[in-house]
Design a protein around this motif. Structure first.
Motif, PDB file in Angstrom:
ATOM      1  N   GLU A 200     -21.649  14.147  -4.928  1.00  0.00           N
ATOM      2  CA  GLU A 200     -20.264  14.641  -4.947  1.00  0.00           C
ATOM      3  C   GLU A 200     -19.744  14.614  -3.517  1.00  0.00           C
ATOM      4  OE1 GLU A 200     -19.377  18.356  -6.953  1.00  0.00           O
ATOM      5  OE2 GLU A 200     -21.073  17.957  -8.296  1.00  0.00           O
ATOM      6  N   PRO A 201     -19.052  13.533  -3.138  1.00  0.00           N
ATOM      7  CA  PRO A 201     -18.646  13.383  -1.738  1.00  0.00           C
ATOM      8  C   PRO A 201     -17.833  14.577  -1.248  1.00  0.00           C
ATOM      9  CG  PRO A 201     -18.253  11.364  -2.964  1.00  0.00           C
ATOM     10  CD  PRO A 201     -18.630  12.413  -3.972  1.00  0.00           C
ATOM     11  N   CYS A 202     -18.193  15.095  -0.092  1.00  0.00           N
ATOM     12  CA  CYS A 202     -17.467  16.253   0.433  1.00  0.00           C
ATOM     13  C   CYS A 202     -17.271  16.112   1.943  1.00  0.00           C
ATOM     14  CB  CYS A 202     -18.181  17.551   0.083  1.00  0.00           C
ATOM     15  SG  CYS A 202     -19.908  17.576   0.556  1.00  0.00           S
ATOM     16  N   HIS A 203     -17.043  14.885   2.356  1.00  0.00           N
ATOM     17  CA  HIS A 203     -16.691  14.601   3.746  1.00  0.00           C
ATOM     18  C   HIS A 203     -15.279  15.137   3.978  1.00  0.00           C
ATOM     19  CE1 HIS A 203     -15.559  11.972   7.140  1.00  0.00           C
ATOM     20  NE2 HIS A 203     -16.846  11.822   7.353  1.00  0.00           N
ATOM     21  N   PRO A 204     -14.940  15.574   5.212  1.00  0.00           N
ATOM     22  CA  PRO A 204     -13.586  16.095   5.444  1.00  0.00           C
ATOM     23  C   PRO A 204     -12.483  15.137   4.977  1.00  0.00           C
ATOM     24  CG  PRO A 204     -14.952  16.527   7.358  1.00  0.00           C
ATOM     25  CD  PRO A 204     -15.792  15.721   6.406  1.00  0.00           C
ATOM     26  N   LEU A 205     -12.704  13.834   5.094  1.00  0.00           N
ATOM     27  CA  LEU A 205     -11.670  12.890   4.627  1.00  0.00           C
ATOM     28  C   LEU A 205     -11.503  12.964   3.111  1.00  0.00           C
ATOM     29  CD1 LEU A 205     -12.144   9.514   6.544  1.00  0.00           C
ATOM     30  CD2 LEU A 205     -10.602  11.395   7.086  1.00  0.00           C
ATOM     31  N   ASP A 206     -12.613  13.242   2.404  1.00  0.00           N
ATOM     32  CA  ASP A 206     -12.524  13.373   0.951  1.00  0.00           C
ATOM     33  C   ASP A 206     -11.715  14.602   0.563  1.00  0.00           C
ATOM     34  OD1 ASP A 206     -14.335  11.209   0.433  1.00  0.00           O
ATOM     35  OD2 ASP A 206     -15.999  12.540   0.964  1.00  0.00           O
ATOM     36  N   LEU A 207     -11.643  15.569   1.486  1.00  0.00           N
ATOM     37  CA  LEU A 207     -11.077  16.876   1.145  1.00  0.00           C
ATOM     38  C   LEU A 207      -9.705  17.116   1.783  1.00  0.00           C
ATOM     39  CD1 LEU A 207     -14.381  18.953   1.538  1.00  0.00           C
ATOM     40  CD2 LEU A 207     -13.450  17.913  -0.529  1.00  0.00           C
ATOM     41  N   GLY A 208      -9.166  16.105   2.473  1.00  0.00           N
ATOM     42  CA  GLY A 208      -7.777  16.238   2.932  1.00  0.00           C
ATOM     43  C   GLY A 208      -7.562  16.309   4.432  1.00  0.00           C
ATOM     44  N   ALA A 209      -8.616  16.191   5.245  1.00  0.00           N
ATOM     45  CA  ALA A 209      -8.410  16.211   6.703  1.00  0.00           C
ATOM     46  C   ALA A 209      -7.637  14.966   7.139  1.00  0.00           C
ATOM     47  CB  ALA A 209      -9.750  16.256   7.419  1.00  0.00           C
ATOM     48  N   ASP A 210      -6.878  15.083   8.229  1.00  0.00           N
ATOM     49  CA  ASP A 210      -6.127  13.929   8.745  1.00  0.00           C
ATOM     50  C   ASP A 210      -6.993  13.060   9.642  1.00  0.00           C
ATOM     51  OD1 ASP A 210      -3.199  14.310   7.917  1.00  0.00           O
ATOM     52  OD2 ASP A 210      -3.802  16.301   8.596  1.00  0.00           O
ATOM     53  N   ILE A 211      -7.687  13.692  10.576  1.00  0.00           N
ATOM     54  CA  ILE A 211      -8.545  12.953  11.510  1.00  0.00           C
ATOM     55  C   ILE A 211      -9.853  13.727  11.616  1.00  0.00           C
ATOM     56  CG2 ILE A 211      -8.717  11.903  13.812  1.00  0.00           C
ATOM     57  CD1 ILE A 211      -5.785  12.352  14.247  1.00  0.00           C
ATOM     58  N   CYS A 212     -10.961  13.015  11.731  1.00  0.00           N
ATOM     59  CA  CYS A 212     -12.198  13.735  12.028  1.00  0.00           C
ATOM     60  C   CYS A 212     -13.155  12.842  12.794  1.00  0.00           C
ATOM     61  CB  CYS A 212     -12.859  14.287  10.765  1.00  0.00           C
ATOM     62  SG  CYS A 212     -13.572  13.056   9.733  1.00  0.00           S
ATOM     63  N   CYS A 213     -14.091  13.493  13.458  1.00  0.00           N
ATOM     64  CA  CYS A 213     -15.131  12.746  14.156  1.00  0.00           C
ATOM     65  C   CYS A 213     -16.469  13.068  13.512  1.00  0.00           C
ATOM     66  CB  CYS A 213     -15.158  13.120  15.635  1.00  0.00           C
ATOM     67  SG  CYS A 213     -15.593  14.828  15.943  1.00  0.00           S
ATOM     68  N   ASP A 214     -17.321  12.060  13.432  1.00  0.00           N
ATOM     69  CA  ASP A 214     -18.686  12.246  12.916  1.00  0.00           C
ATOM     70  C   ASP A 214     -19.657  11.696  13.955  1.00  0.00           C
ATOM     71  OD1 ASP A 214     -17.088  12.409  10.607  1.00  0.00           O
ATOM     72  OD2 ASP A 214     -18.141  10.788   9.558  1.00  0.00           O
ATOM     73  N   SER A 215     -20.692  12.442  14.252  1.00  0.00           N
ATOM     74  CA  SER A 215     -21.795  11.878  15.052  1.00  0.00           C
ATOM     75  C   SER A 215     -22.707  11.126  14.091  1.00  0.00           C
ATOM     76  CB  SER A 215     -22.588  12.979  15.737  1.00  0.00           C
ATOM     77  OG  SER A 215     -21.784  13.691  16.633  1.00  0.00           O
ATOM     78  N   ALA A 216     -22.645   9.791  14.095  1.00  0.00           N
ATOM     79  CA  ALA A 216     -23.524   9.027  13.192  1.00  0.00           C
ATOM     80  C   ALA A 216     -24.982   9.266  13.557  1.00  0.00           C
ATOM     81  CB  ALA A 216     -23.187   7.548  13.283  1.00  0.00           C
ATOM     82  N   HIS A 217     -25.214   9.606  14.828  1.00  0.00           N
ATOM     83  CA  HIS A 217     -26.605   9.758  15.274  1.00  0.00           C
ATOM     84  C   HIS A 217     -27.235  11.066  14.830  1.00  0.00           C
ATOM     85  CE1 HIS A 217     -25.864  12.698  18.609  1.00  0.00           C
ATOM     86  NE2 HIS A 217     -24.666  12.166  18.588  1.00  0.00           N
ATOM     87  N   LYS A 218     -26.409  12.028  14.391  1.00  0.00           N
ATOM     88  CA  LYS A 218     -27.020  13.313  14.032  1.00  0.00           C
ATOM     89  C   LYS A 218     -27.629  13.280  12.640  1.00  0.00           C
ATOM     90  CE  LYS A 218     -23.876  16.183  16.825  1.00  0.00           C
ATOM     91  NZ  LYS A 218     -24.687  16.339  18.034  1.00  0.00           N
ATOM     92  N   THR A 219     -26.922  12.693  11.680  1.00  0.00           N
ATOM     93  CA  THR A 219     -27.413  12.775  10.298  1.00  0.00           C
ATOM     94  C   THR A 219     -27.577  11.418   9.632  1.00  0.00           C
ATOM     95  OG1 THR A 219     -25.155  13.038   9.451  1.00  0.00           O
ATOM     96  CG2 THR A 219     -26.382  15.056   9.972  1.00  0.00           C
ATOM     97  N   LEU A 220     -27.171  10.353  10.277  1.00  0.00           N
ATOM     98  CA  LEU A 220     -27.420   9.001   9.748  1.00  0.00           C
ATOM     99  C   LEU A 220     -28.404   8.324  10.706  1.00  0.00           C
ATOM    100  CD1 LEU A 220     -23.766   7.948   8.745  1.00  0.00           C
ATOM    101  CD2 LEU A 220     -25.579   8.821   7.262  1.00  0.00           C
ATOM    102  N   PRO A 221     -29.034   7.246  10.277  1.00  0.00           N
ATOM    103  CA  PRO A 221     -30.098   6.680  11.131  1.00  0.00           C
ATOM    104  C   PRO A 221     -29.564   5.785  12.244  1.00  0.00           C
ATOM    105  CG  PRO A 221     -30.009   5.528   9.051  1.00  0.00           C
ATOM    106  CD  PRO A 221     -28.986   6.605   8.957  1.00  0.00           C
ATOM    107  N   ALA A 222     -28.555   6.248  12.975  1.00  0.00           N
ATOM    108  CA  ALA A 222     -27.976   5.480  14.083  1.00  0.00           C
ATOM    109  C   ALA A 222     -28.544   5.990  15.399  1.00  0.00           C
ATOM    110  CB  ALA A 222     -26.467   5.620  14.068  1.00  0.00           C
TER     111      ALA A 222
END
Ligand SMILES: Cc1ncc(COP(=O)(O)O)c(C=O)c1O
Length: 452
Positions: A200-222
């Motif tokens: 159940e996608p619950c990324h801020p963009l899925d929930l109505g945020a206008d702009i957001c930043c994600d650290s890919a290195h924190k929770t994805l294998p980047a």
């Protein structure tokens, strides 16, 4: 011969059997082949903040995966993206005749404060009603409505979610409030890049945020430093158009292509079996939380791939528990007197989960520790963050700082959350917090300014 302590440390660490329950998300599993892949911006290789070729193509792939109208890569973390977001908020304020002020949840990372000071944005803090810890700041939609009722419209609202303890803000409700007041919602989603890829996608963009930043290195294998700056379809077009300029303003002109390749490679994984593997990780995390709770350990936070223990009721501080488990080569993302935080990704195997569970269940229960963390009040504001950060300052032992005005961006509790923010007066409650978190010195203004 010159010693190489960093190389030696890292080599030894890799050769050992450490269970990596901390960032980065790749957990030490090799994704790249290193130096031969380390190139720079030459003809055909595109240019990160003027992307028209392979980088632009890859960013468009990422935007498609995240459901964003536009996604930009950053090779210098969410820290860079936060500076860019605040610059964009300042531009937005100028273009629309809004106050150059941003309304922000008080648990903002210290980069937010330096970014506000650099961009000249002032801050209206949104404080939580009943905080358990200053790391958490639940901003209720009603409180945000009340803020709008009492203040002239700000340039934007800024929320940190997830927080370091794994709490998630109600972005859907907060974005509805912002939409009603025709105000931008910016989200520091440094810890939540993976949220779009849950069942159940619950990324801020899925929930109505206008702009957001994600650290890919924190929770994805980047690789460490990899980050995204995302724009939703309803963010004003001018902001996405200015985004490359905004990032370039604060970024190195030598972006790491190793980091960019890791973002590119992550796209392929996200489009492949990563969501299914993430679902398994979430299920393992839920099962582990249930068994640890049954064993008597208190669990905090709602994030599905993070374990936050509040072990004082079990007789251990977070720090003491971390030290005990360090002896078993288990390293956590974060610990302080109250909490111990582990981060899991699909690179955390079922054997890793079992190893952690065995180690935690072998910890003897002791008499509960009853003291609660001190919660700072609302320190009095003396001047703006910008005035404070650009004024002459001096270092002082905190014990002598009562009544002085903080000059450095923050004095924060361990994950960089402000106890006191620059431009605020250090009061007795703040001093208690400094002592609790072992803070010994801070920079204060040499002279108290007469105006902000
Ligand atoms: C909530 C939050 N925001 C922003 C940052 C900065 O992110 P990065 O390390 O990717 O620059 C951090 C870093 O830990 C963080 O915890």
């Amino acid at each position: 011969m010159m010693e190489t302590p960093i190389c030696d440390f890292v080599r030894d660490y890799c050769a050992g059997n450490a269970l990596r329950l901390h960032m980065p998300g790749h957990k030490g599993h090799a994704l790249l082949g290193m130096e031969p892949l380390d190139i720079t911006e030459f003809d055909g290789a595109d240019e990160l903040y003027h992307a028209k070729g392979i980088i632009r193509q890859s960013e468009e792939n990422a935007a498609h995966l995240f459901g964003a109208a536009r996604t930009l890569y950053a090779a210098e973390g969410s820290s860079l993206c936060i500076r860019a977001m605040l610059y964009l908020a300042a531009l937005h304020a100028k273009a629309n005749g809004l106050r150059p002020v941003i309304a922000a949840g008080r648990n903002a990372h210290k980069v937010f404060l330096t970014a506000a000071a650099l961009t000249g944005l002032d801050i209206d803090w949104l404080f939580p009603e009943n905080p358990e810890s200053l790391i958490t700041c639940t901003v209720e939609p009603e409180a945000l409505e009340a803020y709008f009722a009492a203040h002239e419209k700000p340039a934007a609202v800024y929320i940190t979610s997830p927080d370091y303890l794994g709490n998630l803000a109600d972005i859907r409700a907060l974005s509805a409030v912002c939409r009603r007041h025709d105000t931008l919602l910016l989200v520091d989603n440094a810890h939540g890049a993976y949220l779009h890829f849950l069942p159940e996608p619950c990324h801020p963009l899925d929930l109505g945020a206008d702009i957001c930043c994600d650290s890919a290195h924190k929770t994805l294998p980047a690789l460490t430093g990899a980050a995204y700056l995302h724009f939703s379809a309803h963010a004003p077009a001018m902001l996405a158009e200015q985004a490359e300029n905004a990032l370039a303003m604060f970024a190195s002109t030598s972006p790491s292509y190793l980091i960019l390749q890791s973002l590119d490679a992550v796209n392929r994984m996200l489009a492949g079996d990563y969501p299914a593997r993430l679902r398994e990780t979430a299920a393992r995390t839920a099962a582990l939380k249930a068994r640890l709770a049954a064993h008597g350990l208190a669990i905090r936070g709602a994030e599905q791939t993070k374990l936050t223990l509040a072990p004082k009721a079990f007789g251990w501080t977070g720090d003491a528990l971390a030290t005990r488990l360090l002896a078993e080569d288990i390293l956590f993302e974060f610990h302080d007197p109250d909490y111990l935080v582990a981060m899991f990704t699909p690179e955390t195997s079922s054997a890793d989960f079992a190893r952690l569970e065995r180690a935690l269940c072998a910890v003897p229960r002791r008499a509960p520790i009853l003291d609660a963390p001190p919660i700072p009040g609302r320190p009095a504001r003396v001047c703006s963050p910008r005035t404070a950060m650009f004024s002459p300052m001096e270092p002082f032992p905190v014990e002598n700082c009562l009544g002085r005005v903080l000059a450095s961006a923050t004095v924060g509790c361990p994950p960089a959350v402000p106890i006191v923010a620059c431009g605020e007066r250090i009061d007795a409650t703040a001093l208690r917090c400094f002592r609790y978190y072992g803070i010994e010195t801070c920079f204060v203004l040499q002279n108290t300014p007469t105006s902000s």
